[in-house]
Motif scaffolding. Sequence first.
Motif, PDB file in Angstrom:
ATOM      1  N   GLN A 193       0.827  -1.212   0.000  1.00  0.00           N
ATOM      2  CA  GLN A 193       0.000   0.000   0.000  1.00  0.00           C
ATOM      3  C   GLN A 193       0.859   1.260   0.000  1.00  0.00           C
ATOM      4  N   THR A 194       1.974   1.228   0.719  1.00  0.00           N
ATOM      5  CA  THR A 194       2.879   2.362   0.701  1.00  0.00           C
ATOM      6  C   THR A 194       3.486   2.550  -0.684  1.00  0.00           C
ATOM      7  N   ALA A 195       3.900   1.451  -1.307  1.00  0.00           N
ATOM      8  CA  ALA A 195       4.513   1.532  -2.632  1.00  0.00           C
ATOM      9  C   ALA A 195       3.531   2.073  -3.666  1.00  0.00           C
ATOM     10  N   VAL A 196       2.280   1.601  -3.632  1.00  0.00           N
ATOM     11  CA  VAL A 196       1.322   2.062  -4.640  1.00  0.00           C
ATOM     12  C   VAL A 196       0.896   3.502  -4.369  1.00  0.00           C
ATOM     13  N   ALA A 197       0.884   3.905  -3.102  1.00  0.00           N
ATOM     14  CA  ALA A 197       0.577   5.307  -2.783  1.00  0.00           C
ATOM     15  C   ALA A 197       1.676   6.227  -3.294  1.00  0.00           C
ATOM     16  N   ASP A 198       2.933   5.826  -3.121  1.00  0.00           N
ATOM     17  CA  ASP A 198       4.052   6.610  -3.661  1.00  0.00           C
ATOM     18  C   ASP A 198       3.957   6.707  -5.175  1.00  0.00           C
ATOM     19  N   ALA A 199       3.659   5.584  -5.820  1.00  0.00           N
ATOM     20  CA  ALA A 199       3.607   5.558  -7.290  1.00  0.00           C
ATOM     21  C   ALA A 199       2.412   6.338  -7.816  1.00  0.00           C
ATOM     22  N   GLY A 200       1.273   6.270  -7.103  1.00  0.00           N
ATOM     23  CA  GLY A 200       0.064   6.938  -7.573  1.00  0.00           C
ATOM     24  C   GLY A 200       0.063   8.434  -7.382  1.00  0.00           C
ATOM     25  N   GLY A 201       0.841   8.932  -6.431  1.00  0.00           N
ATOM     26  CA  GLY A 201       0.921  10.379  -6.211  1.00  0.00           C
ATOM     27  C   GLY A 201      -0.444  10.986  -5.927  1.00  0.00           C
ATOM     28  N   PRO A 202      -0.823  12.057  -6.641  1.00  0.00           N
ATOM     29  CA  PRO A 202      -2.121  12.709  -6.410  1.00  0.00           C
ATOM     30  C   PRO A 202      -3.322  11.793  -6.651  1.00  0.00           C
ATOM     31  N   ALA A 203      -3.124  10.753  -7.457  1.00  0.00           N
ATOM     32  CA  ALA A 203      -4.205   9.792  -7.718  1.00  0.00           C
ATOM     33  C   ALA A 203      -4.065   8.562  -6.831  1.00  0.00           C
ATOM     34  N   GLY A 204      -3.496   8.777  -5.624  1.00  0.00           N
ATOM     35  CA  GLY A 204      -3.234   7.656  -4.736  1.00  0.00           C
ATOM     36  C   GLY A 204      -4.471   6.888  -4.321  1.00  0.00           C
ATOM     37  N   ASP A 205      -5.634   7.578  -4.204  1.00  0.00           N
ATOM     38  CA  ASP A 205      -6.846   6.867  -3.801  1.00  0.00           C
ATOM     39  C   ASP A 205      -7.286   5.879  -4.880  1.00  0.00           C
ATOM     40  N   ILE A 206      -7.159   6.282  -6.153  1.00  0.00           N
ATOM     41  CA  ILE A 206      -7.496   5.355  -7.238  1.00  0.00           C
ATOM     42  C   ILE A 206      -6.497   4.208  -7.279  1.00  0.00           C
ATOM     43  N   ALA A 207      -5.213   4.524  -7.075  1.00  0.00           N
ATOM     44  CA  ALA A 207      -4.197   3.477  -7.050  1.00  0.00           C
ATOM     45  C   ALA A 207      -4.470   2.481  -5.925  1.00  0.00           C
ATOM     46  N   GLN A 208      -4.890   2.987  -4.758  1.00  0.00           N
ATOM     47  CA  GLN A 208      -5.233   2.093  -3.654  1.00  0.00           C
ATOM     48  C   GLN A 208      -6.411   1.198  -4.009  1.00  0.00           C
ATOM     49  N   SER A 209      -7.412   1.751  -4.688  1.00  0.00           N
ATOM     50  CA  SER A 209      -8.572   0.940  -5.066  1.00  0.00           C
ATOM     51  C   SER A 209      -8.169  -0.161  -6.048  1.00  0.00           C
ATOM     52  N   LEU A 210      -7.219   0.122  -6.919  1.00  0.00           N
ATOM     53  CA  LEU A 210      -6.710  -0.906  -7.831  1.00  0.00           C
ATOM     54  C   LEU A 210      -6.008  -2.009  -7.046  1.00  0.00           C
ATOM     55  N   LEU A 211      -5.243  -1.619  -6.026  1.00  0.00           N
ATOM     56  CA  LEU A 211      -4.560  -2.614  -5.217  1.00  0.00           C
ATOM     57  C   LEU A 211      -5.565  -3.478  -4.452  1.00  0.00           C
ATOM     58  N   VAL A 212      -6.600  -2.838  -3.885  1.00  0.00           N
ATOM     59  CA  VAL A 212      -7.640  -3.597  -3.172  1.00  0.00           C
ATOM     60  C   VAL A 212      -8.300  -4.606  -4.118  1.00  0.00           C
ATOM     61  N   THR A 213      -8.551  -4.184  -5.350  1.00  0.00           N
ATOM     62  CA  THR A 213      -9.155  -5.082  -6.333  1.00  0.00           C
ATOM     63  C   THR A 213      -8.232  -6.249  -6.637  1.00  0.00           C
ATOM     64  N   CYS A 214      -6.949  -5.973  -6.863  1.00  0.00           N
ATOM     65  CA  CYS A 214      -5.980  -7.044  -7.126  1.00  0.00           C
ATOM     66  C   CYS A 214      -5.887  -8.008  -5.947  1.00  0.00           C
ATOM     67  N   TRP A 215      -5.896  -7.449  -4.748  1.00  0.00           N
ATOM     68  CA  TRP A 215      -5.791  -8.285  -3.544  1.00  0.00           C
ATOM     69  C   TRP A 215      -6.973  -9.255  -3.464  1.00  0.00           C
ATOM     70  N   ASN A 216      -8.174  -8.751  -3.657  1.00  0.00           N
ATOM     71  CA  ASN A 216      -9.352  -9.616  -3.556  1.00  0.00           C
ATOM     72  C   ASN A 216      -9.469 -10.582  -4.731  1.00  0.00           C
ATOM     73  N   LEU A 217      -9.002 -10.169  -5.903  1.00  0.00           N
ATOM     74  CA  LEU A 217      -8.947 -11.103  -7.021  1.00  0.00           C
ATOM     75  C   LEU A 217      -7.995 -12.254  -6.708  1.00  0.00           C
ATOM     76  N   GLY A 218      -6.885 -11.925  -6.037  1.00  0.00           N
ATOM     77  CA  GLY A 218      -5.948 -12.971  -5.634  1.00  0.00           C
ATOM     78  C   GLY A 218      -6.576 -13.958  -4.676  1.00  0.00           C
ATOM     79  N   ILE A 219      -7.375 -13.438  -3.735  1.00  0.00           N
ATOM     80  CA  ILE A 219      -8.059 -14.319  -2.783  1.00  0.00           C
ATOM     81  C   ILE A 219      -9.048 -15.238  -3.510  1.00  0.00           C
ATOM     82  N   ALA A 220      -9.846 -14.625  -4.397  1.00  0.00           N
ATOM     83  CA  ALA A 220     -10.853 -15.415  -5.116  1.00  0.00           C
ATOM     84  C   ALA A 220     -10.199 -16.443  -6.035  1.00  0.00           C
TER      85      ALA A 220
END
Length: 409
Positions: A332-359
């Motif tokens: 989450q820290t890495a994607v927030a750094d990479a996403g910059g001002p769009a960090g909230d969207i980047a976090q939502s992408l990570l949450v989606t990837c995480w749950n896809l991994g679980i499923a």
Amino acid sequence: MSTSELRASERPVAPDPRLPRLPWPALLAMSTGGFVTVMTETLPAGVLPAMSADLGVGQSAAGQSVTLYAVGSIAAAIPLTAATGHLPRKPLLVVAVAGFAAANAITAVSPSYPLTMAARFAAGLVAGLLWALLAGYARAIVAPEQRGRAMAIAMTGSTVALSVGVPAGTLLSGLVGWRFTFGLMSVVAVALTGWMLFALPRLPGRTDRARTPVRRVLRMPGVAVVLGVTATFVLAHNILYTYVAALLEPLGLDGRTDTVLLVIGLSSLVSILGTGVLIDRYLRPLTIASCVLVAVATVVLATALLGSTGRLAYAAAAIWGLGFGGAATLLQTAVADAGGPAGDIAQSLLVTCWNLGIAAAGLAGGLLLDHAGPTALPWSALVLLAAALAITLGGRRHGFPGGGDRSSG
């Protein structure tokens, strides 16, 4: 990252008297939010027999309560985060926690299977939004030098839930019933809304109403790299974690699953505490170490299966927890750094990837177990972890930069 932030990230992480005190009440409230989220997600796994009998369905049908939760998170994370980006963060986070209170209350009193599944899906919806909010909130209310530490504190609740919360919740369900346990989680969520209203500082949404398209966020340097590591790492972890009971059965430890999970959980707590101390300066080495440690754990577990050596499973569990405990905070820290001002969207992408991994792990692990047996699980996970490690190592410039390259993430 700006030049000033780069200079800050290169300073030692020892306490600096010039830095403001960490907002502990706010960070601990967020940590409790993570605890409620993970408990809500995973509790059905520990109460499936009683839950299925009470609802009049088989255990496999009751188990879909976990699947529907993940599906809700996948469906909600990106669109809800994008649609609410301009709204003030504090009331939005409070509403998300209130959603857990309502969903768990309905689950506790529901007389029917369809209503219970609807409540579980709704819980997943608010979880997708909450996870995307937590990381950005924790980072926004502290100085740049404190962001990693704040993230680690905010994420501690999820690790506590996995290590001691779920076993305790399962024990409590056996004593007073699964419905009472879900009702108790609803009461905790109600209390948490009050705590957040009191403790969280106000935080505005995006000042510009223009939304950053998801495709543009994906093209930002480093975002795709972090998502690639997330997908492979989480898939590997959950192939093992979802079917841990099946892995332990050939070792004669089928009655010790709770003990092995406790070892993983306690080791994870050590991991996240260490991550909190070191993350602001050593994000890249810690991520590499995380991949390596879980890979070593899979090799030890595979060796235990080949030799039917049960004691090795405990060693594997301890190493596994050390590698996994801080992973969510690191990613989450890495994607927030990479996403910059769009960090909230980047976090939502990570949450989606995480749950896809679980499923995906539930499906892939089940197929492997049915067609190749439990010994195939750790070797398959090892291949995925090797891919995660390779992507991390390749992300030296973007995604997981090191040293002076940190600003390029």
